[in-house]
Write a protein that holds these residues in place. Sequence first.
Motif, PDB file in Angstrom:
ATOM      1  N   ARG A 272     -77.337 113.701  96.818  1.00 49.97           N
ATOM      2  CA  ARG A 272     -75.968 113.214  96.989  1.00 49.97           C
ATOM      3  C   ARG A 272     -75.973 112.239  98.163  1.00 49.97           C
ATOM      4  NH1 ARG A 272     -71.062 115.829  95.831  1.00 49.97           N
ATOM      5  NH2 ARG A 272     -72.205 117.782  95.764  1.00 49.97           N
TER       6      ARG A 272
ATOM      7  N   SER B 100     -78.985 108.758  93.739  1.00 49.41           N
ATOM      8  CA  SER B 100     -77.649 109.153  93.322  1.00 49.41           C
ATOM      9  C   SER B 100     -77.568 109.378  91.814  1.00 49.41           C
ATOM     10  CB  SER B 100     -76.631 108.094  93.747  1.00 49.41           C
ATOM     11  OG  SER B 100     -75.338 108.483  93.358  1.00 49.41           O
TER      12      SER B 100
ATOM     13  N   SER C  40     -70.623 110.936  95.017  1.00 51.76           N
ATOM     14  CA  SER C  40     -71.065 110.532  96.352  1.00 51.76           C
ATOM     15  C   SER C  40     -69.879 110.485  97.302  1.00 51.76           C
ATOM     16  CB  SER C  40     -71.723 109.152  96.292  1.00 51.76           C
ATOM     17  OG  SER C  40     -72.898 109.195  95.526  1.00 51.76           O
TER      18      SER C  40
END
Length: 126
Positions: free
Chosen positions: A39, A27, A60
């Motif tokens: 992601r 991430s 996210s």
Amino acid sequence: MHYESKNVLIRRRRISQDALDKLATFSARFAAQRRDGRRIIMQNCLLAGLSFKDMCFAESQFLGCNFAGADLTGADFSRARLFASKFDGANLTRANFQRADLRAVTFDKALLDGTSFNRADLRKGA
């Protein structure tokens, strides 16, 4: 875990601290626009009691996830989608939720000292 292009999709799982630490690395790389970033997309996952301390999950998606009792001190969830998630009893001290989608999110008994909700969507949701 399912990898599709630049995404890691996880549904209906209990996440361990080790797995979360690895996902945070993907991430952070995604947020920094690195080619090896991903992601993170989680749906209906159990994240209760985990440490997100100083982790980056910007952009996210955590849809319907349970963060109850988790430590999110200093975590970055800017521009993240957290629709219908639960942060009940969680420590969100200095966490960053700028421009995050927090519709239908609950924060019952959560610690929110210094938490940034600048331009976040905090509507009730449906």
